[in-house]
Design a protein around this motif. Structure first.
Motif, PDB file in Angstrom:
ATOM      1  N   UNK A  51      -7.497  18.964   3.658  1.00 46.39           N
ATOM      2  CA  UNK A  51      -6.011  18.972   3.393  1.00 46.39           C
ATOM      3  C   UNK A  51      -5.727  18.172   2.109  1.00 46.39           C
ATOM      4  N   UNK A  52      -4.471  18.479   1.424  1.00 48.58           N
ATOM      5  CA  UNK A  52      -4.146  18.046   0.162  1.00 48.58           C
ATOM      6  C   UNK A  52      -3.497  16.591   0.757  1.00 48.58           C
ATOM      7  N   UNK A  53      -3.789  15.392  -0.170  1.00 48.23           N
ATOM      8  CA  UNK A  53      -3.258  14.294   0.261  1.00 48.23           C
ATOM      9  C   UNK A  53      -2.584  13.494  -1.110  1.00 48.23           C
ATOM     10  N   UNK A  54      -1.345  13.456  -0.984  1.00 48.20           N
ATOM     11  CA  UNK A  54      -0.494  12.847  -2.183  1.00 48.20           C
ATOM     12  C   UNK A  54      -0.048  11.400  -1.849  1.00 48.20           C
ATOM     13  N   UNK A  55      -0.566  10.762  -2.868  1.00 47.90           N
ATOM     14  CA  UNK A  55      -0.132   9.180  -2.673  1.00 47.90           C
ATOM     15  C   UNK A  55       1.024   8.854  -3.581  1.00 47.90           C
ATOM     16  N   UNK A  56       2.246   8.258  -2.906  1.00 46.37           N
ATOM     17  CA  UNK A  56       3.440   8.015  -3.819  1.00 46.37           C
ATOM     18  C   UNK A  56       3.507   6.272  -3.900  1.00 46.37           C
ATOM     19  N   UNK A  57       2.992   6.203  -5.138  1.00 41.88           N
ATOM     20  CA  UNK A  57       2.619   4.628  -5.472  1.00 41.88           C
ATOM     21  C   UNK A  57       3.749   4.030  -6.273  1.00 41.88           C
ATOM     22  N   UNK A  58       4.151   2.712  -5.985  1.00 41.21           N
ATOM     23  CA  UNK A  58       4.862   1.834  -6.956  1.00 41.21           C
ATOM     24  C   UNK A  58       4.035   1.007  -7.761  1.00 41.21           C
ATOM     25  N   UNK A  59       4.549   0.065  -8.483  1.00 39.24           N
ATOM     26  CA  UNK A  59       3.754  -0.541  -9.693  1.00 39.24           C
ATOM     27  C   UNK A  59       2.967  -2.026  -9.038  1.00 39.24           C
ATOM     28  N   UNK A  60       3.674  -2.354  -7.969  1.00 44.44           N
ATOM     29  CA  UNK A  60       3.224  -3.663  -7.457  1.00 44.44           C
ATOM     30  C   UNK A  60       2.004  -3.401  -6.718  1.00 44.44           C
ATOM     31  N   UNK A  61       1.748  -4.830  -5.826  1.00 45.17           N
ATOM     32  CA  UNK A  61       0.502  -4.882  -4.875  1.00 45.17           C
ATOM     33  C   UNK A  61       0.496  -3.717  -3.988  1.00 45.17           C
ATOM     34  N   UNK A  62       1.525  -3.334  -3.301  1.00 41.80           N
ATOM     35  CA  UNK A  62       1.574  -2.186  -2.309  1.00 41.80           C
ATOM     36  C   UNK A  62       0.988  -0.791  -3.148  1.00 41.80           C
ATOM     37  N   UNK A  63       1.466  -0.651  -4.344  1.00 45.04           N
ATOM     38  CA  UNK A  63       0.775   0.380  -5.326  1.00 45.04           C
ATOM     39  C   UNK A  63      -0.717   0.250  -5.388  1.00 45.04           C
ATOM     40  N   UNK A  64      -0.971  -1.043  -5.738  1.00 46.83           N
ATOM     41  CA  UNK A  64      -2.488  -1.467  -5.742  1.00 46.83           C
ATOM     42  C   UNK A  64      -3.389  -1.116  -4.712  1.00 46.83           C
ATOM     43  N   UNK A  65      -2.786  -1.222  -3.352  1.00 48.50           N
ATOM     44  CA  UNK A  65      -3.316  -0.838  -2.127  1.00 48.50           C
ATOM     45  C   UNK A  65      -3.412   0.735  -2.032  1.00 48.50           C
ATOM     46  N   UNK A  66      -2.439   1.414  -2.538  1.00 51.58           N
ATOM     47  CA  UNK A  66      -2.587   2.851  -2.505  1.00 51.58           C
ATOM     48  C   UNK A  66      -3.742   3.233  -3.541  1.00 51.58           C
ATOM     49  N   UNK A  67      -3.807   2.803  -4.652  1.00 54.24           N
ATOM     50  CA  UNK A  67      -4.715   2.974  -5.824  1.00 54.24           C
ATOM     51  C   UNK A  67      -6.170   2.755  -5.046  1.00 54.24           C
ATOM     52  N   UNK A  68      -6.377   1.859  -4.188  1.00 53.63           N
ATOM     53  CA  UNK A  68      -7.769   1.727  -3.653  1.00 53.63           C
ATOM     54  C   UNK A  68      -8.057   2.781  -2.647  1.00 53.63           C
ATOM     55  N   UNK A  69      -6.995   3.096  -1.907  1.00 54.80           N
ATOM     56  CA  UNK A  69      -7.107   3.839  -0.794  1.00 54.80           C
ATOM     57  C   UNK A  69      -7.604   5.340  -1.589  1.00 54.80           C
ATOM     58  N   UNK A  70      -6.826   5.546  -2.297  1.00 51.03           N
ATOM     59  CA  UNK A  70      -6.813   6.854  -3.257  1.00 51.03           C
ATOM     60  C   UNK A  70      -8.399   7.156  -3.306  1.00 51.03           C
TER      61      UNK A  70
END
Length: 521
Positions: A51-70
């Protein structure tokens, strides 16, 4: 599982960092790993290949969680990309550290810092199977603004072709009230971090959160144990596992409970048959069904493992009240379920009243057995055995002489008041099923999906619940486990097939597999 406010979770994070010397970067990495695991489980359940997985991230800590998960998903071999609702130079702190690690891992980053960029993206974005929402978290307040609005709209517009996983809470949702203050992501799964947030269990949020999973980020148990938390709890698998002990090798069918199911009528054989098969499939040692003579062949043919006894019936084809011969009738059983397919005539009422009067083992009152007691809720309090009632909002309203809208406005309050009045364990069904018992905080279940709004689904729940009671699990624990596992079965079927095509029979067949969530063997 305890439920916390934004301020309470922030304090738990602070104390973990300061008192237990756990860097914020490490907590963020654990959050990312938890999200990675949840996405992997979703992929496994759906059967997606590459599957193709696309993260839609913000600039804050929620985005940081997304960067780590990606990064974790990329390192696990998945096709991953991240779209950032900001300029990369706006990312700071621990989030920036994980953004750098993510880029070094080879994850492609696309910057969309303007709302207009997201409008353009609608025209060129390639298909992906999974979108992960990491735009806004608990640190945001008020309606989403700027590029975050565009990102949320993009996610919702593309959700018809992609499954949506939200990190911590759906972006735009108030973490404390559950209110939608502007644009809000509609998630299929929310992976909340550390502990569930109060907003996730509020009725206003239930249209947005989907199934809720909890990712362990390593908050020390001693901090959680002494934390000031919400008056409600979330039903979570971690609280259920110790209710299912390992089975002894030197055991026999009698050790795992003898279930009696009373129900069925001419034209309504399916309900009692599905309840019986659910009890069989969820571990009961022996299952007996009392049903009208005229439908015995149908019920027996639908549940081969059950012992089906034909009983006297009325001219209308429902069970005659004379089938219940007093307390000795329940002597050979560990738990009883009454109601599936019973119908609502006078004979059914007399039968239910007699069972309530004489029964001395745990009793589940379900479906038509609830309906015939409309306006007679106090009769339940006279029972001399543990009673669990499982009404949907309409049945609940009729039983307690309350309007359905009134019930739905405060489901937890309604269930708690009913438990106090009747001394029963109350299972108020519906999205966000509530389990209430005297002296305990109401517990909310957030597994399940709209595909379970189908005939027979409640009968499967009744059969599962009486099976757990017969195996010796306490009523409140059995009710919590039953609604969790029932919803979990529905989710797995829906991921693998579809919500639209889900049937009650699918739920029954899935039960042996979801029981692995609570019992390894």
């Amino acid at each position: 599982m305890k439920v916390v406010s934004t301020a309470q979770m922030r304090e738990l994070d602070r104390r973990t960092i300061e008192e237990f010397e756990t860097p914020g970067e490490v907590l963020m990495d654990r959050a990312g790993l938890g999200v990675c695991d949840a996405v992997q489980r979703l992929i496994d359940a759906t059967g997606f290949l590459r599957p193709a997985i696309r993260f839609i991230a913000g600039r804050g800590n929620n985005g940081g969680d997304a960067f780590a998960a990606a990064r974790h998903l990329k390192e696990a071999g998945h096709m991953v990309e991240v779209w950032l609702a900001a300029a990369a130079n706006a990312v700071k702190g621990d989030a920036l550290k994980h953004l750098s690690q993510m880029k070094r891992a080879g994850v492609e980053l696309r910057e969309l810092p303007l709302k207009e960029d997201w409008e353009d993206a609608q025209r060129f974005a390639p298909h992906c199977e999974v979108m992960v929402d990491g735009v806004l978290g608990t640190g945001s307040s008020g309606p989403a603004r700027g590029p975050a609005v565009g990102a949320i709209q993009f996610i919702n517009d593309r959700s018809s072709e992609s499954l949506v996983v939200s990190i911590d809470l759906p972006s735009g949702l108030n973490a404390d009230t559950g209110e939608a203050e502007g644009e809000v992501v509609r998630a299929d799964v929310t992976v909340t971090l550390g502990l569930p947030k109060t907003g996730l269990i509020r009725s206003a949020a239930l249209e947005y959160v989907g199934t809720v999973e909890v990712a362990d980020i390593g908050i020390p148990d001693e901090l959680v144990a002494h934390a000031e938390t919400d008056e409600h709890e979330l039903i979570h698998i971690s609280d259920l596992r110790n209710r299912f002990p390992r089975r002894a090798r030197n055991s026999h069918k009698g050790d795992y409970g003898r279930v009696l199911i009373i129900g069925g009528a001419r034209g309504y054989a399916g309900a009692v048959a599905m309840a019986a098969q659910a009890a069989v499939n969820s571990g009961a040692g022996l299952v007996t069904v009392w049903t009208p003579n005229s439908i015995v062949p149908i019920v027996a043919g639908a549940s081969l493992e059950s012992m089906v006894k034909g009983c006297e019936e009325t001219e209308q084809g429902s069970l005659d009240a004379v089938v219940w011969t007093g307390a000795e009738a329940a002597r050979d059983f560990s738990a009883i379920l009454i109601g599936p397919g019973l119908t609502r005539g006078d004979s059914s009422l007399r039968l239910v009243q007699a069972v309530l009067r004489d029964c001395r083992v745990p009793l589940v009152v379900d479906a038509d057995a609830i309906s015939v007691l409309a306006g007679r809720a106090r009769e339940l309090s006279k029972a001399k055995c543990p009673v669990v009632i499982t009404p949907h909002p309409g049945e609940f309203g009729a039983l307690f002489a309350r309007g359905v809208e009134d019930v739905q406005k405060d489901r937890c309050g309604a269930a708690r008041a009913a438990a106090e009045e009747t001394r029963c364990t109350v299972v108020l069904k519906g999205v966000g099923t509530v389990v209430a018992q005297q002296g305990k905080p109401p517990a909310i279940n957030l597994t399940g999906n709209p595909g379970m709004a189908t005939g027979g689904s409640g009968d499967v729940l009744g059969g599962l619940l009486v099976s757990l009671l017969a195996q010796g699990i306490e009523p409140c624990d059995a009710a919590c486990a039953a609604v969790y596992l029932h919803g979990r079965a529905g989710d797995l079927v829906a991921w693998r097939r579809s919500q639209m095509g889900l049937t009650a029979g699918d739920l029954t067949r899935e039960l042996p597999f979801v029981l692995r969530d609570v019992a390894l063997r």
